[in-house]
Write a protein that holds these residues in place. Structure first.
Motif, PDB file in Angstrom:
ATOM      1  N   PRO A  35      24.275 -72.965 -40.344  1.00  0.00           N
ATOM      2  CA  PRO A  35      23.252 -71.948 -41.008  1.00  0.00           C
ATOM      3  C   PRO A  35      23.392 -73.031 -41.783  1.00  0.00           C
ATOM      4  N   GLU A  36      22.409 -73.169 -42.583  1.00  0.00           N
ATOM      5  CA  GLU A  36      21.469 -74.059 -43.390  1.00  0.00           C
ATOM      6  C   GLU A  36      21.857 -73.540 -44.673  1.00  0.00           C
ATOM      7  N   ASN A  37      22.285 -72.518 -44.816  1.00  0.00           N
ATOM      8  CA  ASN A  37      22.575 -71.774 -45.775  1.00  0.00           C
ATOM      9  C   ASN A  37      24.584 -72.175 -46.591  1.00  0.00           C
ATOM     10  N   GLN A  38      24.526 -71.937 -45.239  1.00  0.00           N
ATOM     11  CA  GLN A  38      26.550 -72.548 -45.309  1.00  0.00           C
ATOM     12  C   GLN A  38      26.278 -74.156 -46.023  1.00  0.00           C
ATOM     13  N   VAL A  39      25.850 -75.123 -45.219  1.00  0.00           N
ATOM     14  CA  VAL A  39      25.833 -76.220 -45.818  1.00  0.00           C
ATOM     15  C   VAL A  39      24.498 -76.087 -46.843  1.00  0.00           C
ATOM     16  N   MET A  40      24.342 -75.774 -47.154  1.00  0.00           N
ATOM     17  CA  MET A  40      23.616 -75.735 -48.741  1.00  0.00           C
ATOM     18  C   MET A  40      24.419 -75.813 -49.783  1.00  0.00           C
ATOM     19  N   LYS A  41      25.001 -74.606 -49.560  1.00  0.00           N
ATOM     20  CA  LYS A  41      26.311 -74.310 -50.392  1.00  0.00           C
ATOM     21  C   LYS A  41      27.610 -75.028 -51.054  1.00  0.00           C
ATOM     22  N   LYS A  42      27.781 -75.397 -49.404  1.00  0.00           N
ATOM     23  CA  LYS A  42      28.751 -77.060 -49.694  1.00  0.00           C
ATOM     24  C   LYS A  42      28.383 -78.130 -50.503  1.00  0.00           C
ATOM     25  N   ALA A  43      26.809 -78.298 -49.659  1.00  0.00           N
ATOM     26  CA  ALA A  43      25.906 -79.732 -50.366  1.00  0.00           C
ATOM     27  C   ALA A  43      25.753 -79.746 -51.597  1.00  0.00           C
ATOM     28  N   SER A  44      25.232 -78.442 -52.665  1.00  0.00           N
ATOM     29  CA  SER A  44      25.206 -77.813 -53.697  1.00  0.00           C
ATOM     30  C   SER A  44      26.403 -78.066 -54.582  1.00  0.00           C
TER      31      SER A  44
END
Length: 481
Positions: free
Chosen positions: A273-282
């Motif tokens: 899921p995009e939100n999980q990846v973006m939290k890690k990326a952030s």
């Protein structure tokens, strides 16, 4: 098939990629071209967006605030930025953050969750900020390349030579490069540019750190204080206040990336899921940049003391080791080539989507022609995109030539954007999406955070405006330096 594509308003960015393929497997669940972004590319986009010209002003900002307040404020901004980004990424899909409908831009997210006048305020804040950032990057690139020319001139002709370099020449060159790169339709085609730009960020940050350490070793007598520049010694009382406010704006600008976070998230493939990846990326992006910011700000202040320059890399002078300073400035220029594209693409997409929605059947506006560009491969060419994006780049270059004030400009951009885009909208959308009860403990603390950040932003705007007014006294536009 071309007719079907033209009938979809706001979808020009995928039309050129679909024509001729005829393959359904090339599409995502929303009918757009399959996204291929990963944790690596998202992190690269974030690092490219965050580690920009803002890092160059942090030594000056720390010098205004001092050893205690400076690092504390820097850390506070990083924590606030990271926390609010975790709220924002959950709003990419709504109403469910994993299976809900996609929102392709920051404005789409605000419209889906808040709507009304807040949606319009978001659009105004975001696009004014993006415009300001691209102007600021044009100024910074010109300063760095002019420093390279002056450094080489001193090296060839001696330290007493009169070496001048016009910033305007480099702004024109930079604009020419951006006109070409701006024909890349969207973020999906920019992943390689962001990775290169992120590598350049690390390169010039390390060079700055190395030069700072060397300068500290050679000149340990540099004066620093717990409270920064001293009233009555370095500055007057009123100037101390204005500089403190401006320093807050510079630090806010250094963490300016929320305005492109949703657009970056829209490049990710749906699994995981995009939100999980973006939290890690952030987390990766903000923690990495904060480490560099702390090192550059603290070591830069230790190297220059209360006389820290606005751009700490050019502050090392134009003499030996001239070649190392040159490399650092060249890395800045390369980085800003990529960073400019990261910040201008949302503006491009917004205008083009609006035009396509109003005139979907106008061939002059929608027709795509595929051409081959060296090193870029086959790229689509659209007449409206060519004219509009070229005009945008020209305007940003002209404004940069008229107002080439590095620190004041960065501070104003950061101050204007920080509260609405980084704090207010993510907090308000989280409250709506999570159905946080009004006056509950969570609601109260989120409102306190928002109000405090609003007051900081107002102070920073006042400081930056005062700095710009002071810089404009006696200034002649387009005059070379």
């Amino acid at each position: 098939m071309a007719k079907d594509l033209e009938s979809k308003p706001g979808k020009a960015e995928e039309a050129f990629m679909i024509v001729g393929s005829g393959a359904d497997e090339a599409l995502d669940d929303d009918g757009r071209v399959k996204r291929t972004g990963t944790l690596l590319t998202a992190s690269a986009h974030i690092i490219t967006a965050v580690i920009g010209s803002g890092v160059l002003s942090l030594a000056w900002a720390i010098a205004q605030l001092g050893w205690v307040v400076g690092p504390t404020v820097l850390l506070a901004f990083s924590l606030i930025t990271w926390f609010c980004s975790t709220l924002l990424v959950d709003c990419y899909r709504s109403p469910d953050p994993v299976k809900g409908k996609r929102n392709y831009t920051y404005m789409d997210v605000v419209r889906a969750n808040l709507g009304g006048w807040k949606f319009k305020l978001c659009g105004l804040s975001q696009y004014v900020n993006l415009l300001g950032v691209t102007i600021g990057y044009t100024i910074t690139m010109a300063i760095s390349m002019a420093a390279v020319k002056r450094s080489n001139c001193f090296h060839r002709n001696g330290h007493d030579a009169e070496c001048r370099a016009s910033h305007n020449v480099y702004m024109v060159i930079y604009a020419g490069i951006q006109i070409v790169l701006s024909q890349i339709p969207n973020f999906h085609k920019l992943w390689w540019l962001s990775i290169v730009a992120a590598a350049m960020s690390f390169a010039y940050s390390f060079i700055g750190l190395g030069l700072s350490i060397a300068k500290i070793a050679d000149h340990p007598e540099v004066r620093t204080t717990l409270t920064g520049v001293t009233v009555g010694v370095d500055v007057s009382g009123s100037e101390k206040v204005w500089r403190t406010f401006q320093a807050l704006g510079d630090i806010a600008f250094a963490y300016s990336y929320s305005n492109v976070l949703v657009e970056i998230q829209d490049t990710l493939k749906p699994n995981p899921p995009e939100n999980q990846v973006m939290k890690k990326a952030s987390f990766i992006g903000v923690s990495t940049t904060t480490t560099f910011y702390m090192l550059c700000g603290i070591l830069g202040y230790a190297a220059f003391g209360n006389n820290a320059p606005g751009n700490f890399l050019t502050g090392f002078g134009f003499y030996d080791p001239f070649w190392l300073v040159d490399i650092g400035n060249i890395c800045i220029a390369i980085h800003l080539i990529g960073a400019y594209q990261v910040f201008c693409q949302p503006i491009y997409q917004f205008i083009e989507n609006q035009v396509h929605s109003y005139w979907p059947d106008n061939a002059l506006l929608t027709a795509e022609y595929v051409i081959s560009i060296p090193f870029l491969g086959k790229c689509p060419l659209n007449f409206f995109r060519l004219v509009w994006r070229t005009s945008y780049v020209v305007v940003t270059a002209v404004v940069a030539m008229i107002f080439p004030f590095f620190n004041d400009f960065l501070g104003l951009i950061g101050a204007l954007a920080f509260w609405p885009l980084t704090v207010y909208f993510p907090v308000e959308m989280y409250i709506v999406q999570a159905k946080v009860r009004k006056y509950s403990a969570v609601w109260t603390w989120l409102q306190v955070l928002s109000v405090v950040c609003l007051l900081v932003s107002i102070a920073a705007v006042c400081g930056s405006v005062q700095g710009l007014m002071h810089a404009l006294r006696g200034y002649k536009p387009f005059k070379g330096t």
